[in-house]
Design an enzyme around this catalytic site. Sequence first.
Site, PDB file in Angstrom:
ATOM      1  CG  HIS A 125      -0.283   0.421   2.476  1.00 30.97           C
ATOM      2  ND1 HIS A 125       0.392  -0.465   3.259  1.00 30.97           N
ATOM      3  CD2 HIS A 125      -0.156   1.636   3.084  1.00 30.97           C
ATOM      4  CE1 HIS A 125       0.893   0.172   4.311  1.00 30.97           C
ATOM      5  NE2 HIS A 125       0.579   1.439   4.232  1.00 30.97           N
TER       6      HIS A 125
HETATM    7  C1  UD1 Z   1      -2.170   5.860   5.381  1.00 30.82           C
HETATM    8  C2  UD1 Z   1      -0.903   6.342   6.100  1.00 30.82           C
HETATM    9  C3  UD1 Z   1       0.111   5.203   6.205  1.00 30.82           C
HETATM   10  C4  UD1 Z   1      -0.531   3.958   6.818  1.00 30.82           C
HETATM   11  C5  UD1 Z   1      -1.776   3.601   6.005  1.00 30.82           C
HETATM   12  C6  UD1 Z   1      -2.483   2.369   6.547  1.00 30.82           C
HETATM   13  C7  UD1 Z   1      -0.410   8.726   5.762  1.00 30.82           C
HETATM   14  C8  UD1 Z   1       0.449   9.703   5.058  1.00 30.82           C
HETATM   15  N1  UD1 Z   1      -0.263   7.450   5.376  1.00 30.82           N
HETATM   16  O1  UD1 Z   1      -1.824   5.571   4.044  1.00 30.82           O
HETATM   17  O2  UD1 Z   1       1.189   5.614   7.024  1.00 30.82           O
HETATM   18  O3  UD1 Z   1       0.391   2.881   6.777  1.00 30.82           O
HETATM   19  O4  UD1 Z   1      -2.686   4.724   6.031  1.00 30.82           O
HETATM   20  O5  UD1 Z   1      -3.509   1.979   5.692  1.00 30.82           O
HETATM   21  O6  UD1 Z   1      -1.186   9.096   6.608  1.00 30.82           O
HETATM   22  N2  UD1 Z   1      -9.039   5.200   0.632  1.00 30.82           N
HETATM   23  C9  UD1 Z   1     -10.298   4.638   0.487  1.00 30.82           C
HETATM   24  N3  UD1 Z   1     -10.974   4.280   1.608  1.00 30.82           N
HETATM   25  C10 UD1 Z   1     -10.477   4.435   2.854  1.00 30.82           C
HETATM   26  C11 UD1 Z   1      -9.189   5.016   2.991  1.00 30.82           C
HETATM   27  C12 UD1 Z   1      -8.490   5.382   1.885  1.00 30.82           C
HETATM   28  O7  UD1 Z   1     -10.785   4.475  -0.623  1.00 30.82           O
HETATM   29  O8  UD1 Z   1     -11.164   4.070   3.838  1.00 30.82           O
HETATM   30  C13 UD1 Z   1      -8.284   5.582  -0.569  1.00 30.82           C
HETATM   31  C14 UD1 Z   1      -8.449   7.040  -0.882  1.00 30.82           C
HETATM   32  O9  UD1 Z   1      -8.736   7.178  -2.220  1.00 30.82           O
HETATM   33  C15 UD1 Z   1      -7.104   7.666  -0.594  1.00 30.82           C
HETATM   34  C16 UD1 Z   1      -6.153   6.481  -0.692  1.00 30.82           C
HETATM   35  O10 UD1 Z   1      -6.913   5.322  -0.360  1.00 30.82           O
HETATM   36  O11 UD1 Z   1      -6.785   8.685  -1.471  1.00 30.82           O
HETATM   37  C17 UD1 Z   1      -5.015   6.597   0.261  1.00 30.82           C
HETATM   38  O12 UD1 Z   1      -5.487   6.867   1.596  1.00 30.82           O
HETATM   39  P1  UD1 Z   1      -4.633   7.807   2.594  1.00 30.82           P
HETATM   40  O13 UD1 Z   1      -5.295   7.894   3.889  1.00 30.82           O
HETATM   41  O14 UD1 Z   1      -4.285   9.063   1.895  1.00 30.82           O
HETATM   42  O15 UD1 Z   1      -3.266   7.027   2.767  1.00 30.82           O
HETATM   43  P2  UD1 Z   1      -2.959   5.491   2.925  1.00 30.82           P
HETATM   44  O16 UD1 Z   1      -2.309   5.055   1.659  1.00 30.82           O
HETATM   45  O17 UD1 Z   1      -4.120   4.705   3.410  1.00 30.82           O
END
Ligand code: UD1
Length: 359
Positions: free
Chosen positions: A205
């Site tokens: 991820h």
């Molecule tokens: C975040 C953390 C990372 C952690 C990870 C665990 C930061 C910078 N990164 O990364 O340290 O290891 O969480 O999962 O805070 N999305 C969904 N549904 C959700 C959540 C996210 O669709 O419930 C999608 C969204 O489109 C989003 C993308 O996933 O843009 C990334 O989510 P984001 O919270 O930005 O970062 P993670 O990659 O999850």
Amino acid sequence: MKRILTIVGARPQFIKAAAISHAISDLYADRLQEDILHTGQHYDTNMSGTFFEELSIPRPKYNLSVGSASHGAQTAAMIEGIEKVLLSEGYDGVLVYGDTNSTLAGALAAAKLCVPVYHVEAGLRSFNKTMPEELNRVLTDHASTILFAPTQTAVHNLRNEGFAEADVVLSGDVMLDNVRRYGALAERQAVLPFGAERMVLATVHRNFNTDNSEHLKSILAALCAVAEGHDAHVLFPLHPRTRQCLGSMIDRLQSERLHIVEPLGYLQTLLALRRSKLVLTDSGGLQKEAFFCGRGCVVMRQETEWTEIVDCGAALLADADADAIVSAADRLWNADVASPTQFGDGHAAEYILDAIINA
Ligand code: UD1
């Protein structure tokens, strides 16, 4: 009675916060009252709600529902929302976990209002400032009042950055508390979407793997090669970020050996670890959980914050290089993994809460 605000927002934080919430209700309810604020960084049921239910975490008193956005916009919305809550309630401290945008937002909002910040999982360093998580953890540490270091390496990193000995507490790792607490429950209750005698658990991820199509292709090729080479099956729960990046390719990738499934719950993850021969991941948390469950781990990154796992031979760094991943998997297939003495005694939550109460 002290009142603290726990700030969570992303999947790994719900898991860490569970250890603290249970210790409060089991042992400290007469001295500490906890409210929970969920930033809404993760919002899908299988990235958020599931964990509150299965780990019996108290319902958040506040949910900011910030959702997905650019790092700046997401972090700014969280800071604004957390500041409002802190101004309206006189908390004695704020607890933040790990290294996500929610961690940094909580630490900045509280520190600017002179509310003590308690950072669980302080002192971790990849020394790679291109990682958003590295910036988050360094900045959070420097805004914190008490730094709870999970390992001696983390203590050492903080001492090197000039933190006073008195502000750093070697607590051990709350994730080890959880693996010990929930292992038997996972065996009794969890059901896996797929099971096989020879199974590998894989997750990806991190933005440097998901947002780089060459990395992603190379990792997928490696997962298939490991499965073929060991006559095994790969269980591959897909993070939403990775799902977005793979898009329509997902259907074509599903195969007899590569089982792409929705994100697992915590108990399912523990059970999958216990049933797997090996773990391939770029996650920090899963590296540790693999170690705590006695499994070898191929780390699909250039470096790791959890150097003690590599140092004792239970994990190997392989970046997103298919050949390196396959050869690391071969070396670790029958690994004899040492017990995780570097991560405390399974009572980290109690050391953390003792220090907060006595602060
Ligand atoms: C975040 C953390 C990372 C952690 C990870 C665990 C930061 C910078 N990164 O990364 O340290 O290891 O969480 O999962 O805070 N999305 C969904 N549904 C959700 C959540 C996210 O669709 O419930 C999608 C969204 O489109 C989003 C993308 O996933 O843009 C990334 O989510 P984001 O919270 O930005 O970062 P993670 O990659 O999850």
